[in-house]
Write a protein that holds these residues in place. Structure first.
Motif, PDB file in Angstrom:
ATOM      1  N   ARG A 164       0.837  -1.200   0.000  1.00 21.70           N
ATOM      2  CA  ARG A 164       0.000   0.000   0.000  1.00 21.70           C
ATOM      3  C   ARG A 164       0.879   1.260   0.000  1.00 21.70           C
ATOM      4  N   ALA A 165       1.963   1.226   0.771  1.00 22.69           N
ATOM      5  CA  ALA A 165       2.859   2.388   0.823  1.00 22.69           C
ATOM      6  C   ALA A 165       3.491   2.635  -0.546  1.00 22.69           C
ATOM      7  N   VAL A 166       3.866   1.549  -1.229  1.00 19.51           N
ATOM      8  CA  VAL A 166       4.431   1.702  -2.581  1.00 19.51           C
ATOM      9  C   VAL A 166       3.351   2.245  -3.516  1.00 19.51           C
ATOM     10  N   GLY A 167       2.138   1.660  -3.421  1.00 21.14           N
ATOM     11  CA  GLY A 167       1.020   2.107  -4.267  1.00 21.14           C
ATOM     12  C   GLY A 167       0.740   3.584  -4.079  1.00 21.14           C
ATOM     13  N   ARG A 168       0.793   4.039  -2.845  1.00 20.26           N
ATOM     14  CA  ARG A 168       0.514   5.457  -2.549  1.00 20.26           C
ATOM     15  C   ARG A 168       1.573   6.360  -3.205  1.00 20.26           C
ATOM     16  N   LYS A 169       2.822   5.932  -3.109  1.00 18.86           N
ATOM     17  CA  LYS A 169       3.888   6.745  -3.715  1.00 18.86           C
ATOM     18  C   LYS A 169       3.746   6.795  -5.235  1.00 18.86           C
ATOM     19  N   VAL A 170       3.293   5.655  -5.807  1.00 17.58           N
ATOM     20  CA  VAL A 170       3.106   5.615  -7.264  1.00 17.58           C
ATOM     21  C   VAL A 170       1.973   6.567  -7.664  1.00 17.58           C
ATOM     22  N   ILE A 171       0.903   6.616  -6.868  1.00 22.21           N
ATOM     23  CA  ILE A 171      -0.191   7.572  -7.147  1.00 22.21           C
ATOM     24  C   ILE A 171       0.372   8.999  -7.148  1.00 22.21           C
ATOM     25  N   LEU A 172       1.361   9.237  -6.259  1.00 18.61           N
ATOM     26  CA  LEU A 172       1.953  10.587  -6.169  1.00 18.61           C
ATOM     27  C   LEU A 172       3.027  10.820  -7.233  1.00 18.61           C
ATOM     28  N   GLY A 173       3.210   9.796  -8.124  1.00 18.02           N
ATOM     29  CA  GLY A 173       4.101  10.021  -9.262  1.00 18.02           C
ATOM     30  C   GLY A 173       5.420   9.272  -9.232  1.00 18.02           C
ATOM     31  N   ALA A 174       5.652   8.465  -8.217  1.00 19.59           N
ATOM     32  CA  ALA A 174       6.947   7.762  -8.138  1.00 19.59           C
ATOM     33  C   ALA A 174       6.979   6.551  -9.063  1.00 19.59           C
ATOM     34  N   ASP A 175       8.212   6.105  -9.357  1.00 20.11           N
ATOM     35  CA  ASP A 175       8.394   4.872 -10.111  1.00 20.11           C
ATOM     36  C   ASP A 175       8.210   3.702  -9.120  1.00 20.11           C
ATOM     37  N   VAL A 227       9.324   0.577  -8.801  1.00 17.21           N
ATOM     38  CA  VAL A 227      10.503  -0.160  -8.300  1.00 17.21           C
ATOM     39  C   VAL A 227      11.342   0.743  -7.391  1.00 17.21           C
ATOM     40  N   GLU A 228      11.515   2.004  -7.822  1.00 16.26           N
ATOM     41  CA  GLU A 228      12.270   2.957  -6.988  1.00 16.26           C
ATOM     42  C   GLU A 228      11.577   3.125  -5.643  1.00 16.26           C
ATOM     43  N   ALA A 229      10.234   3.253  -5.701  1.00 16.85           N
ATOM     44  CA  ALA A 229       9.460   3.449  -4.466  1.00 16.85           C
ATOM     45  C   ALA A 229       9.646   2.258  -3.534  1.00 16.85           C
ATOM     46  N   ALA A 230       9.617   1.042  -4.087  1.00 16.29           N
ATOM     47  CA  ALA A 230       9.760  -0.160  -3.250  1.00 16.29           C
ATOM     48  C   ALA A 230      11.157  -0.221  -2.640  1.00 16.29           C
ATOM     49  N   ARG A 231      12.174   0.121  -3.465  1.00 13.85           N
ATOM     50  CA  ARG A 231      13.558   0.038  -2.961  1.00 13.85           C
ATOM     51  C   ARG A 231      13.842   1.082  -1.899  1.00 13.85           C
ATOM     52  N   GLY A 232      13.143   2.229  -2.017  1.00 13.59           N
ATOM     53  CA  GLY A 232      13.454   3.314  -1.082  1.00 13.59           C
ATOM     54  C   GLY A 232      12.430   3.463   0.037  1.00 13.59           C
ATOM     55  N   LEU A 233      11.668   2.401   0.307  1.00 12.36           N
ATOM     56  CA  LEU A 233      10.607   2.495   1.323  1.00 12.36           C
ATOM     57  C   LEU A 233      11.194   2.773   2.713  1.00 12.36           C
ATOM     58  N   THR A 234      10.558   3.700   3.447  1.00 10.60           N
ATOM     59  CA  THR A 234      11.040   4.014   4.799  1.00 10.60           C
ATOM     60  C   THR A 234       9.935   3.751   5.822  1.00 10.60           C
ATOM     61  N   ALA A 235      10.324   3.769   7.102  1.00  9.37           N
ATOM     62  CA  ALA A 235       9.342   3.535   8.172  1.00  9.37           C
ATOM     63  C   ALA A 235       8.243   4.592   8.136  1.00  9.37           C
ATOM     64  N   GLU A 236       8.630   5.837   7.790  1.00  9.67           N
ATOM     65  CA  GLU A 236       7.614   6.921   7.747  1.00  9.67           C
ATOM     66  C   GLU A 236       6.565   6.639   6.672  1.00  9.67           C
ATOM     67  N   ASP A 237       7.012   6.037   5.549  1.00  9.04           N
ATOM     68  CA  ASP A 237       6.053   5.742   4.475  1.00  9.04           C
ATOM     69  C   ASP A 237       4.919   4.852   4.980  1.00  9.04           C
ATOM     70  N   LEU A 238       5.243   3.988   5.961  1.00 11.18           N
ATOM     71  CA  LEU A 238       4.229   3.059   6.471  1.00 11.18           C
ATOM     72  C   LEU A 238       3.255   3.749   7.425  1.00 11.18           C
ATOM     73  N   ASP A 239       3.627   4.958   7.854  1.00 12.01           N
ATOM     74  CA  ASP A 239       2.744   5.710   8.764  1.00 12.01           C
ATOM     75  C   ASP A 239       1.916   6.760   8.025  1.00 12.01           C
ATOM     76  N   ALA A 240       2.115   6.841   6.705  1.00 14.85           N
ATOM     77  CA  ALA A 240       1.422   7.884   5.937  1.00 14.85           C
ATOM     78  C   ALA A 240      -0.087   7.738   6.065  1.00 14.85           C
ATOM     79  N   THR A 241      -0.790   8.855   5.959  1.00 17.77           N
ATOM     80  CA  THR A 241      -2.256   8.778   6.051  1.00 17.77           C
ATOM     81  C   THR A 241      -2.824   8.325   4.701  1.00 17.77           C
ATOM     82  N   GLY A 242      -4.024   7.768   4.755  1.00 13.39           N
ATOM     83  CA  GLY A 242      -4.704   7.381   3.521  1.00 13.39           C
ATOM     84  C   GLY A 242      -4.305   6.022   2.973  1.00 13.39           C
ATOM     85  N   LEU A 243      -3.491   5.272   3.702  1.00 11.48           N
ATOM     86  CA  LEU A 243      -3.042   3.981   3.163  1.00 11.48           C
ATOM     87  C   LEU A 243      -4.177   2.959   3.077  1.00 11.48           C
ATOM     88  N   ARG A 244      -5.238   3.192   3.857  1.00 10.45           N
ATOM     89  CA  ARG A 244      -6.309   2.189   3.919  1.00 10.45           C
ATOM     90  C   ARG A 244      -7.434   2.425   2.915  1.00 10.45           C
TER      91      ARG A 244
END
Ligand code: CDP
Length: 380
Positions: A217-228, A230-247
């Motif tokens: 979900r965190a990767v999916g959210r970053k992709v919605i915001l325009g990220a690539d 694979v890059e999003a998955a490789r660069g995932l951080t703990a904060e990304d998992l706390d982002a709002t709207g993941l559900r």
């Protein structure tokens, strides 16, 4: 050994084919009255009937019988022995060694009787001096089966020794105070209640819990915001998992789309495996935990429910969180993600071969949690 199921099926099929071929091969000869069946048990003849056959044997019948019979009598003990070894190991590892030992006794007794009967036939043939070739053949079968019996006993002992060593090692680790890792893999389709069950199970056993869907979900959210992706998955951080709207259903859809990418999945494997191996035990829930991430997990559950029940639960959950969604929209999301998750080529959603399936359609949360805890205790 985890994959011993297909091997067992293979050896079972080989054995069944051998038996069938033997029947087909020997039946016409039996009907022509020219065959003494050496293997009494297999053919179901009494010693008296065999004596009758021996008295009426023809040269042609003997020749036609001995060739194929010798081959089959070699293949069958090997197939049975291999199947037996795998079965014993699987039984004592997955279930209980007592059941394994009892089940192993059955074929061992079979081999023993089989061998004794061959010896008996060889003795009859010799005593009557009917045919040296036949007596020799019967003796050889006796020896072949004695070898198979020895191999089966050796395999059983080896399997028991391996298991005993595993248990001894586990006990030593516990005694020395080193916390053991114990992984519980919980998979299942969208909104099946994996999260609720996983959290309750983790709390019950004092294990750590990872909702792996949150990673996607965190990767999916970053992709919605325009990220690539694979890059999003490789660069995932703990904060990304706390982002709002993941559900939200939109992020869930994006997650299920990025989750079809092998590179995205590969980028998330190490983190999940490291989490699974942590000392003190871990519960991971997702789609491929029991099949790909932790195929060696001792406890695997597949939590599911009908699409309608799952959609209703997710609908109530989203409404409860203040999201404005329609029932039909949630059902669509659940169904389309199920379809995509099950159809993808990499790590598709499916129960592991040795997973305990828990259908929660008719269960309360407490019942589902109790069923999960019961299944895990059975594997501990
Ligand atoms: O909570 P829900 O069951 O609806 O979904 P989730 O577990 O948060 O997962 C969201 C999406 O991530 C799923 O539809 C899958 O496509 C993907 N996923 C996956 O591919 N592998 C996992 N181990 C976990 C999630």
């Amino acid at each position: 050994m985890r994959k011993s199921g297909p091997f067992l099926a293979f050896f079972g099929a080989v054995t069944a084919l051998c038996l069938l071929a033997m029947r087909l091969w020997t039946q016409p000869i039996i009907e022509a009255g020219g065959l003494p069946m050496l293997d009494l048990r297999m053919a179901g003849y009494s010693p008296d009937e065999v004596r009758f056959f021996i008295a009426n044997i023809t040269e042609a019948g003997r020749a036609a019988y001995l060739g194929p019979q010798r081959v089959l009598d070699t293949i069958m003990p090997i197939a049975l022995t291999a199947a037996l070894g795998l079965l014993i190991y699987r039984m004592i590892r997955r279930w209980s060694w007592q059941i394994g030992a009892v089940l192993a006794l059955v074929p061992l007794v079979y081999f023993t009787f089989d061998m004794l009967e061959n010896a008996q036939v060889a003795a009859i043939l010799r005593a009557r001096a009917v045919s040296d070739t036949m007596a020799e053949a019967a003796s050889r079968f006796t020896v072949a089966k004695a070898e198979a019996l020895r191999a089966a006993v050796a395999l059983a002992l080896l399997a028991l020794a391996v298991r005993a060593a595993e248990l001894a090692l586990g006990r030593r680790n516990r005694k020395s105070g080193r916390a053991m890792s114990f992984t519980v893999a919980i998979d299942g389709p969208a909104a099946a209640g994996k999260g609720t069950v996983s959290k309750a199970v983790a709390a019950h056993f004092g294990f750590a819990h990872l909702d792996t869907g949150l990673l996607y979900r965190a990767v999916g959210r970053k992709v919605i915001l325009g990220a690539d992706p694979v890059e999003a998955a490789r660069g995932l951080t703990a904060e990304d998992l706390d982002a709002t709207g993941l559900r939200t259903p939109e992020v869930a859809q994006a997650a299920s789309r990025v989750a079809t990418g092998p590179e995205v999945r590969a980028a998330l494997v190490d983190f999940q495996r490291a989490f699974a191996a942590r000392a003190g035990g871990a519960v991971l829930d997702g789609r491929d935990i029991g099949t790909v991430i932790c195929p060696e997990a001792p406890a695997k559950l597949f939590v599911t429910a009908s699409p309608e029940v799952r959609a209703e639960r997710r609908y109530l959950e989203l409404i409860g969180r203040g999201h404005e969604v329609a029932r039909a929209e949630v059902l669509d999301d659940v169904k389309s993600r199920d379809e995509r998750d099950s159809a993808r080529a990499t790590a598709p959603l499916k129960p592991a071969e040795d997973a305990v399936v828990i259908d929660t359609s008719q269960m309360s949360i407490d019942e589902a949690v109790a069923a999960a805890i019961g299944a895990i205790n059975a594997r501990r």
